[in-house]
Structure formats: structure tokens, C-alpha cells
Motif scaffolding. Structure first.
Motif, mmCIF file in Angstrom:
data_model
loop_
_atom_site.group_PDB
_atom_site.id
_atom_site.type_symbol
_atom_site.label_atom_id
_atom_site.label_comp_id
_atom_site.label_asym_id
_atom_site.label_seq_id
_atom_site.Cartn_x
_atom_site.Cartn_y
_atom_site.Cartn_z
ATOM 1 N N GLY A 1 29.067 13.847 25.570
ATOM 2 C CA GLY A 1 28.891 14.564 26.827
ATOM 3 C C GLY A 1 28.478 15.994 26.614
ATOM 4 O O GLY A 1 27.731 16.560 27.411
ATOM 5 N N ALA A 2 28.972 16.581 25.523
ATOM 6 C CA ALA A 2 28.612 17.968 25.235
ATOM 7 C C ALA A 2 27.120 18.108 24.960
ATOM 8 O O ALA A 2 26.534 19.162 25.208
ATOM 9 C CB ALA A 2 29.420 18.484 24.049
ATOM 10 N N GLU A 3 26.482 17.056 24.461
ATOM 11 C CA GLU A 3 25.040 17.121 24.244
ATOM 12 C C GLU A 3 24.303 17.284 25.561
ATOM 13 O O GLU A 3 23.375 18.093 25.673
ATOM 14 C CB GLU A 3 24.538 15.885 23.499
ATOM 15 C CG GLU A 3 23.040 15.937 23.254
ATOM 16 C CD GLU A 3 22.517 14.788 22.399
ATOM 17 O OE1 GLU A 3 21.378 14.904 21.906
ATOM 18 O OE2 GLU A 3 23.241 13.794 22.236
ATOM 19 N N LEU B 1 22.312 23.636 29.701
ATOM 20 C CA LEU B 1 22.317 25.078 29.432
ATOM 21 C C LEU B 1 20.948 25.560 28.973
ATOM 22 O O LEU B 1 20.502 26.652 29.357
ATOM 23 C CB LEU B 1 23.374 25.401 28.378
ATOM 24 C CG LEU B 1 24.832 25.276 28.827
ATOM 25 C CD1 LEU B 1 25.766 25.373 27.622
ATOM 26 C CD2 LEU B 1 25.176 26.352 29.852
ATOM 27 N N ASP B 2 20.256 24.752 28.170
ATOM 28 C CA ASP B 2 18.915 25.134 27.719
ATOM 29 C C ASP B 2 17.931 25.203 28.877
ATOM 30 O O ASP B 2 17.040 26.061 28.894
ATOM 31 C CB ASP B 2 18.414 24.153 26.659
ATOM 32 C CG ASP B 2 18.987 24.442 25.281
ATOM 33 O OD1 ASP B 2 19.205 25.628 24.973
ATOM 34 O OD2 ASP B 2 19.219 23.488 24.526
ATOM 35 N N TYR C 1 28.981 30.120 22.807
ATOM 36 C CA TYR C 1 28.943 28.664 22.976
ATOM 37 C C TYR C 1 29.165 27.950 21.647
ATOM 38 O O TYR C 1 29.964 27.013 21.557
ATOM 39 C CB TYR C 1 27.595 28.265 23.586
ATOM 40 C CG TYR C 1 27.393 26.771 23.715
ATOM 41 C CD1 TYR C 1 28.102 26.031 24.654
ATOM 42 C CD2 TYR C 1 26.488 26.105 22.899
ATOM 43 C CE1 TYR C 1 27.913 24.655 24.777
ATOM 44 C CE2 TYR C 1 26.290 24.736 23.011
ATOM 45 C CZ TYR C 1 27.003 24.022 23.954
ATOM 46 O OH TYR C 1 26.815 22.662 24.063
ATOM 47 N N LEU C 2 28.476 28.425 20.593
ATOM 48 C CA LEU C 2 28.679 27.824 19.280
ATOM 49 C C LEU C 2 30.127 28.002 18.824
ATOM 50 O O LEU C 2 30.730 27.085 18.252
ATOM 51 C CB LEU C 2 27.725 28.452 18.259
ATOM 52 C CG LEU C 2 27.899 27.992 16.806
ATOM 53 C CD1 LEU C 2 27.694 26.491 16.674
ATOM 54 C CD2 LEU C 2 26.933 28.740 15.887
ATOM 55 N N SER D 1 16.643 30.065 18.993
ATOM 56 C CA SER D 1 17.661 29.021 18.899
ATOM 57 C C SER D 1 18.027 28.529 20.290
ATOM 58 O O SER D 1 17.872 29.235 21.293
ATOM 59 C CB SER D 1 18.909 29.542 18.183
ATOM 60 O OG SER D 1 18.623 29.875 16.852
ATOM 61 N N THR D 2 18.558 27.319 20.340
ATOM 62 C CA THR D 2 18.905 26.697 21.614
ATOM 63 C C THR D 2 20.374 26.293 21.618
ATOM 64 O O THR D 2 21.030 26.212 20.571
ATOM 65 C CB THR D 2 18.052 25.446 21.864
ATOM 66 O OG1 THR D 2 18.383 24.444 20.873
ATOM 67 C CG2 THR D 2 16.562 25.761 21.789
ATOM 68 N N TYR D 3 20.877 26.005 22.821
ATOM 69 C CA TYR D 3 22.229 25.468 22.924
ATOM 70 C C TYR D 3 22.299 24.095 22.253
ATOM 71 O O TYR D 3 23.321 23.746 21.648
ATOM 72 C CB TYR D 3 22.636 25.368 24.395
ATOM 73 C CG TYR D 3 22.792 26.716 25.062
ATOM 74 C CD1 TYR D 3 24.020 27.392 25.032
ATOM 75 C CD2 TYR D 3 21.727 27.330 25.723
ATOM 76 C CE1 TYR D 3 24.168 28.636 25.629
ATOM 77 C CE2 TYR D 3 21.869 28.569 26.326
ATOM 78 C CZ TYR D 3 23.087 29.212 26.272
ATOM 79 O OH TYR D 3 23.230 30.450 26.860
ATOM 80 N N HIS D 4 21.214 23.354 22.335
ATOM 81 C CA HIS D 4 21.213 22.052 21.674
ATOM 82 C C HIS D 4 21.267 22.206 20.160
ATOM 83 O O HIS D 4 21.905 21.397 19.469
ATOM 84 C CB HIS D 4 19.973 21.247 22.091
ATOM 85 C CG HIS D 4 20.026 19.818 21.658
ATOM 86 N ND1 HIS D 4 19.246 19.319 20.634
ATOM 87 C CD2 HIS D 4 20.785 18.783 22.086
ATOM 88 C CE1 HIS D 4 19.505 18.044 20.465
ATOM 89 N NE2 HIS D 4 20.442 17.686 21.329
#
Length: 435
Positions: A13-15, A21-22, A345-346, A415-418
Motif C-alpha cells: 500500500g505504501a507504494e 505523493l509523486d 518521508y524516507l 529523486s522521487t517518493y517512489h
């Protein structure tokens, strides 16, 4: 293949959350060339190694080829007739570099590489005399800085084992507290000729309190310089207002100018034009207006350009100029805001992974005390081996510092949230839980 036994619940789900978010906070990834993945199930790498070498901006190749074409078409006449004439080429970089580090144009120049610039600056600003002979660095300084200051001490006839002071964190801690630096200066500042710290520590990602430490160092009578290799393009800087004596930085990390790219130099305006400061000189140290008079005695300008020595390498300057224009267009305030969101987030994802694995985040949790890097200490195995597995099994590129630190840098430009989600997912699948 995903390891469902070792990944935290809810990572699937976090994906989806990362993708959402991206979409809302996309950054500027489209301006960069992202390498293809060699492992995992995604076409591009999750690139978290921009604190070691930044990605290539898409504009770099075309801009560099245009400069090369001027050489093809014009030969030596390109010095004055190229689209971007070579004779004043370094001046195209001055204003954006000054804006990037919070300086005035007369205080800023792009030249040489980082350690060469540190040596040239120490010729001027490390002048041991009497009891004031010591150079203070952090114990976890990048090795090149350690080598440089030790060699400077030897050059002045001093024993580097006593002339160089290495400040260490408190027992059981990983990062150097600002108060400990201030306490040392209050007690020992009368013996310090030069304070030279990293603005952001390369190993832990800690952002030092540059204005507070600078004020304390100068109040103690020391010269205060900063290595900004991991700070320039990472965090907002105000070198002029902070009253820093000098600083140097590279441009191949967060400034994305290519491997071994030219660095930058700052010298505060109060030192400019001071005839008492020793400097090494060369052709480019003299006033531009009189350079071609070919006189035997230099007439240095009252700017930081007096610290230049050789004529600038045009094709090395091109990628720096391209990158600085990109930073000008986006702006450090916006990048810092996205950096805080992305790194936070990370951090939240890593909290889930590290809770039951032999992994510890050593970077300060306070967002004001870090840039866009989270360093993770691994409790077993080799940092190099772990980064190899992350790359070849999951398409995640991070940076190892042996024996036990893996550095992850979610760079706000690309960089991305993904990407951050992929880091956590890969760590969860690679590092076994503790029994």
C-alpha cells in the motif's frame, strides 16, 4: 521477487502512496537522465547516490557540444567570437554561483578542484604564529581534507599529530554537537589558527550550525573556513552574511556537473585587495583589462579572482554553467522545502524497516540538522556487499562507506517518493530481521 517474510506489512500500500505523493510533488526528474536498472522490476534505477555523483542534466550534452562547435568553427578566434566567448567564460558562472552560496559576485569564483582550492586558500589563511598554530577539523572529515591539513602543518615545519586537532562526538554518539565545538573554542581558541569543518558531514549527513560556529571561531581569533562539498546545492547558504572567512566546494555531487567537475571558492570581501595576504599567482590572477599587456608583474584585482592562477578549462566549465542555470531557475528555497518533505518521508519508511533489523540511522532526526542524506549503519556484513545487492537485485543505487555505513541521498531535484519507497522495500527484502 519480493520477500514477503521479511518486508514490513503494508509496504504494498505504501507504494501506491508514494505514487500519489509523486503526482502531487513531482520535482524536476524530467530534466535529468536516469540510468537503467540492472536488477529489480523497474526500468530505471532508484538513484540515491547524488551525494557522491549527481545525475547528468539533459541539457548538458547539447550545451557542451555547442561549445565544442565553436572550437571547430572558429579556432583561436573563439576566445572572443564564440557564442559564449572563452576569454570571459568563467564570468558566466560567477553570479549564479554567488547566489547559490549566499555571496557577492566579487567574493565568488569557479576554478580548479576542491582540494587544490583548499590548499590555495590555506596559503593565504593558515598562517601559524606563536601559540596560535593549530588546525581544527572534525574527526570524520573526508580523508582528502585530513591529508590536506596535515600536509599544510608539515609545510610550516609543524608536527601534524599535534598541530591538527580532530573533534570527536561524545561517547556513544555519532554526530558532533555544535555546543561541543563552541566549548572547545571557548577553552582552546587562543591556540587555533584555522577552523576548517565540513558544512555537511560526508559520512553522517549532519548539517553543522555554520553561522554559530563561524561567530565563535572568529571571536576566538581564528580564521574560519568551510568545506561545502556536501552543502552546496544541498542546503541554503549565506556565506557573506554569516561572516565566513573562506569556503570551497565541488560541483559533481549535488551540483550535477560531472565526475571531477570544477569547484568553487568564496573569500569574504573584507579580505579582498588585502596586500598582506600571501597568494600564489598566475596569468589569470592579474586584472583582465591588462592581462594581454604581458607585463612581468601581476596587478591582481580586488576580488576573489586574484586567487585564480591558470586560464579556465572551457569544456569543464560548460557543465557547471548548465547546472548553475538550472539551480537559478528552480531556486534553493524551493529545493530545500522539497528536500525536507522527501527526506522526512524516507526517514518514516526507514523507521519501519530498522525497528526489527540490525540497521540504525545515524543522521540527526532534527530536519534542521541535516541535508538530503540519511546514513544507515549496518550491524552485520559489509556495506559494500549490501549496496551491491541493492543495485543488482533491486535496482537501487546507494553509496557505501566501509566498514558499516550506507548513505541514501533523496536529492530533491530528481529523486522521487517512489525511489524512497524502493529503498525501504529493498532493505526489507535484503536484510533479515533479528531473531
Amino acid at each position: 521477487m519480493r520477500n514477503t517474510e521479511t518486508e514490513p506489512p503494508g509496504f504494498g500500500g505504501a507504494e501506491a502512496e508514494a505514487r500519489t505523493l509523486d503526482a502531487a510533488d513531482p520535482g524536476h526528474r524530467h530534466l535529468f537522465l536516469v540510468p537503467p536498472a540492472e536488477g529489480g522490476r523497474y526500468p530505471e534505477v532508484a538513484y540515491l547516490a547524488g551525494n557522491s555523483l549527481g545525475l547528468q542534466p539533459r541539457a548538458t550534452r547539447e550545451e557542451l557540444l555547442a561549445d565544442l562547435d565553436s572550437w571547430r568553427r572558429l579556432g583561436v578566434e573563439g576566445h572572443l567570437e564564440a557564442k559564449r566567448p572563452w576569454l570571459p567564460y568563467h564570468e558566466f558562472l560567477t553570479a549564479p554561483a554567488a547566489r547559490l552560496v549566499g555571496a557577492r559576485p566579487a567574493e565568488t569564483v569557479v576554478m580548479n578542484s576542491l582540494t587544490v582550492n583548499l590548499h590555495l586558500l590555506m596559503v593565504s589563511f593558515y598562517r601559524p604564529a606563536g601559540e596560535r598554530t593549530r588546525i581544527v577539523i572534525e574527526d570524520s572529515a573526508f580523508p582528502s581534507d585530513s591529508y590536506a591539513v596535515r600536509s599544510q602543518a608539515r609545510f610550516h615545519g609543524l608536527d601534524p599529530d599535534t598541530a591538527v586537532v580532530r573533534l570527536t562526538p561524545r561517547p556513544g554518539e555519532d554526530t558532533l554537537r555544535t555546543q561541543d565545538v563552541l566549548d572547545f573554542l571557548a577553552a582552546e581558541g587562543h591556540t587555533v589558527a584555522l577552523l576548517l569543518l565540513g558544512g555537511v558531514n560526508y559520512l553522517t549527513g549532519e548539517l553543522m550550525d555554520i553561522p554559530a560556529i563561524t561567530a565563535a571561531g572568529r571571536a576566538a581569533g581564528a580564521v574560519v573556513g568551510w568545506d561545502l562539498a556536501h552543502a552546496a546545492g544541498n542546503v541554503p547558504l549565506a556565506l557573506h552574511d554569516w561572516d565566513v572567512d573562506f569556503a570551497a566546494w565541488c560541483s559533481y555531487k549535488y551540483l550535477n556537473s560531472g565526475p571531477g567537475a570544477l569547484g568553487g571558492v568564496f573569500v569574504h570581501e573584507r579580505h579582498l585587495g588585502d596586500p598582506a595576504l600571501p597568494r600564489f599567482e598566475g596569468w589569470w590572477s592579474t586584472e583582465a583589462a591588462t592581462r594581454f599587456e604581458m607585463t612581468p608583474v601581476s596587478r591582481p584585482p580586488a576580488t576573489v579572482e586574484a586567487w585564480q592562477i591558470s586560464n579556465p578549462p572551457i569544456f569543464a566549465m560548460g557543465p557547471v554553467r548548465t547546472s548553475l542555470e538550472l539551480f537559478d531557475s528552480v531556486g534553493m528555497p524551493a529545493l530545500r522545502e522539497r528536500s525536507l518533505r522527501l527526506t522526512g518521508y524516507l526517514e518514516g519508511l526507514l523507521d519501519e524497516v530498522t525497528v526489527d533489523r540490525p540497521l540504525t540511522v545515524v543522521t540527526p532526526r532534527d530536519p534542521a540538522r541535516r541535508g538530503c542524506q540519511l546514513s544507515v549503519r549496518i550491524g552485520a556484513g559489509s556495506a559494500n556487499e549490501l549496496t551491491k545487492r541493492l543495485r543488482h537485485e533491486h535496482g537501487v543505487i546507494a553509496d557505501a562507506r566501509e566498514p558499516d555505513i550506507v548513505r541514501f541521498a533523496p536529492v530533491p531535484l530528481y529523486s522521487t517518493y517512489h525511489d524512497c519507497w524502493r529503498v525501504a522495500d529493498a532493505l526489507a527484502a535484503t536484510v533479515e530481521k533479528q531473531s
